[in-house]
Design a protein around this motif. Structure first.
Motif, mmCIF file in Angstrom:
data_model
loop_
_atom_site.group_PDB
_atom_site.id
_atom_site.type_symbol
_atom_site.label_atom_id
_atom_site.label_comp_id
_atom_site.label_asym_id
_atom_site.label_seq_id
_atom_site.Cartn_x
_atom_site.Cartn_y
_atom_site.Cartn_z
ATOM 1 N N TYR A 22 -26.774 -100.678 49.162
ATOM 2 C CA TYR A 22 -26.429 -99.503 48.364
ATOM 3 C C TYR A 22 -26.105 -98.294 49.246
ATOM 4 N N ASP A 23 -26.742 -98.198 50.406
ATOM 5 C CA ASP A 23 -26.462 -97.075 51.301
ATOM 6 C C ASP A 23 -25.029 -97.157 51.840
ATOM 7 N N LYS A 24 -24.566 -98.381 52.141
ATOM 8 C CA LYS A 24 -23.182 -98.558 52.593
ATOM 9 C C LYS A 24 -22.217 -98.263 51.449
ATOM 10 N N LEU A 25 -22.592 -98.694 50.247
ATOM 11 C CA LEU A 25 -21.781 -98.389 49.079
ATOM 12 C C LEU A 25 -21.708 -96.886 48.862
ATOM 13 N N ASP A 26 -22.840 -96.219 49.022
ATOM 14 C CA ASP A 26 -22.899 -94.772 48.835
ATOM 15 C C ASP A 26 -21.987 -94.056 49.834
ATOM 16 N N ALA A 27 -22.014 -94.520 51.093
ATOM 17 C CA ALA A 27 -21.166 -93.907 52.123
ATOM 18 C C ALA A 27 -19.690 -94.104 51.798
ATOM 19 N N ALA A 28 -19.350 -95.311 51.318
ATOM 20 C CA ALA A 28 -17.955 -95.591 50.974
ATOM 21 C C ALA A 28 -17.503 -94.736 49.791
ATOM 22 N N ARG A 55 -18.596 -91.791 49.058
ATOM 23 C CA ARG A 55 -18.434 -90.404 49.504
ATOM 24 C C ARG A 55 -17.070 -90.200 50.181
ATOM 25 N N GLU A 56 -16.608 -91.242 50.886
ATOM 26 C CA GLU A 56 -15.316 -91.148 51.561
ATOM 27 C C GLU A 56 -14.152 -91.282 50.584
ATOM 28 N N ARG A 57 -14.397 -91.963 49.477
ATOM 29 C CA ARG A 57 -13.331 -92.198 48.490
ATOM 30 C C ARG A 57 -13.781 -91.676 47.129
ATOM 31 N N PRO A 58 -13.573 -90.403 46.860
ATOM 32 C CA PRO A 58 -14.029 -89.798 45.597
ATOM 33 C C PRO A 58 -13.506 -90.517 44.351
ATOM 34 N N GLU A 59 -12.378 -91.197 44.473
ATOM 35 C CA GLU A 59 -11.825 -91.881 43.304
ATOM 36 C C GLU A 59 -12.701 -93.046 42.847
ATOM 37 N N PHE A 60 -13.641 -93.459 43.751
ATOM 38 C CA PHE A 60 -14.553 -94.544 43.395
ATOM 39 C C PHE A 60 -15.828 -94.027 42.724
ATOM 40 N N GLU A 61 -15.935 -92.733 42.542
ATOM 41 C CA GLU A 61 -17.158 -92.159 41.974
ATOM 42 C C GLU A 61 -17.553 -92.794 40.632
ATOM 43 N N PRO A 62 -16.583 -93.205 39.781
ATOM 44 C CA PRO A 62 -16.995 -93.881 38.540
ATOM 45 C C PRO A 62 -17.878 -95.099 38.773
ATOM 46 N N LEU A 63 -17.755 -95.740 39.949
ATOM 47 C CA LEU A 63 -18.603 -96.891 40.252
ATOM 48 C C LEU A 63 -20.072 -96.494 40.309
ATOM 49 N N ARG A 64 -20.358 -95.386 41.008
ATOM 50 C CA ARG A 64 -21.738 -94.932 41.127
ATOM 51 C C ARG A 64 -22.313 -94.624 39.733
ATOM 52 N N VAL A 65 -21.523 -93.898 38.943
ATOM 53 C CA VAL A 65 -21.955 -93.544 37.592
ATOM 54 C C VAL A 65 -22.200 -94.805 36.769
ATOM 55 N N TYR A 66 -21.304 -95.777 36.936
ATOM 56 C CA TYR A 66 -21.424 -97.033 36.192
ATOM 57 C C TYR A 66 -22.732 -97.751 36.531
ATOM 58 N N PHE A 67 -23.001 -97.927 37.823
ATOM 59 C CA PHE A 67 -24.201 -98.646 38.230
ATOM 60 C C PHE A 67 -25.474 -97.934 37.772
ATOM 61 N N LEU A 68 -25.534 -96.622 37.997
ATOM 62 C CA LEU A 68 -26.737 -95.875 37.653
ATOM 63 C C LEU A 68 -26.944 -95.816 36.137
ATOM 64 N N LYS A 69 -25.852 -95.592 35.395
ATOM 65 C CA LYS A 69 -25.978 -95.552 33.940
ATOM 66 C C LYS A 69 -26.414 -96.908 33.398
ATOM 67 N N ARG A 70 -25.912 -97.966 34.014
ATOM 68 C CA ARG A 70 -26.279 -99.312 33.554
ATOM 69 C C ARG A 70 -27.762 -99.574 33.804
ATOM 70 N N MET A 71 -28.262 -99.207 34.986
ATOM 71 C CA MET A 71 -29.678 -99.393 35.293
ATOM 72 C C MET A 71 -30.559 -98.583 34.352
ATOM 73 N N LEU A 72 -30.176 -97.329 34.116
ATOM 74 C CA LEU A 72 -30.970 -96.472 33.247
ATOM 75 C C LEU A 72 -30.924 -96.949 31.797
ATOM 76 N N SER A 73 -29.759 -97.382 31.345
ATOM 77 C CA SER A 73 -29.651 -97.832 29.957
ATOM 78 C C SER A 73 -30.457 -99.101 29.725
ATOM 79 N N GLU A 74 -30.479 -99.994 30.730
ATOM 80 C CA GLU A 74 -31.271 -101.215 30.598
ATOM 81 C C GLU A 74 -32.752 -100.896 30.552
#
Length: 199
Positions: free
Chosen positions: A111-117, A119-138
């Motif tokens: 996840y730390d490598k994913l987080d770094a990637a 940060r370098e590619r803001p267009e991927f930010e929906p991925l972070r939101v997706y993963f975190l929202k999915r964990m919280l919703s579950e």
């Protein structure tokens, strides 16, 4: 490209603004992990922040109570993500054990490598939101089911969502996840069978 990556790409197409063709740098960070039946994926006290997509198999998250009894927190199966909420969200050691109930194949990313990637590619930010929202919703869904539903209703919901999983998981683990004894689970099954015959 592996079958598991194809499955994961298909799933991530749910995200608006993230094109499958643009995700190659992220998939380059993943690796396939295979677990034998009974093998632990995450142990209590682990601090590694790994996130995985289950291509095949079932993983159980549980803890051992002071009296020695095991309490099942959740089950995860094909097409779902598995990670420790403690390490990913709270940056704390894992409190639960995540163990394979049968041979398991995972697509894993640090996840730390994913987080770094991300940060370098803001267009991927929906991925972070997706993963975190999915964990919280579950997590929220688990809490709500215990507050709003009876053990019988929770079991019926599991049957309706993934009947095959029930047949692949030992009764004692399903009972523990529902918060009942194996004897009570047998009674629940009998009541549902009786209702089915009447209908």
């Amino acid at each position: 490209m592996s079958v598991s990556i194809n499955l994961l790409q298909t799933l991530l197409q749910e995200l608006n603004g993230v094109l499958t063709s643009d995700m190659a740098p992220l998939f380059a960070l993943t690796n396939q992990v295979k677990l034998e039946e009974g093998e632990a994926y995450i142990r209590e006290g682990d601090t590694s922040r790994k996130l995985a997509f289950i291509e095949k198999g079932i993983i159980r998250a549980y803890t051992t109570k002071p009296n020695g009894d095991e309490a099942t927190l959740l089950l995860r199966w094909e097409g779902q993500f598995i990670a420790s909420h403690d390490t990913i969200i709270h940056h704390k050691p894992a409190r639960f054990i995540y163990r394979a109930l049968e041979p398991v194949t995972l697509v894993e990313i640090d996840y730390d490598k994913l987080d770094a990637a991300l940060r370098e590619r803001p267009e991927f930010e929906p991925l972070r939101v997706y993963f975190l929202k999915r964990m919280l919703s579950e997590a929220l869904e688990n809490i709500e089911s215990f507050v709003m539903l009876s053990p019988e209703e929770r079991y019926q919901r599991l049957l309706e969502s993934r009947f095959d999983v029930v047949n692949r998981v030992p009764d004692k683990y399903i009972a523990s996840m529902l918060g009942v004894t194996p004897v009570s689970l047998s009674r629940i099954r009998k009541r549902l069978q009786d209702k089915g015959r009447k209908n």
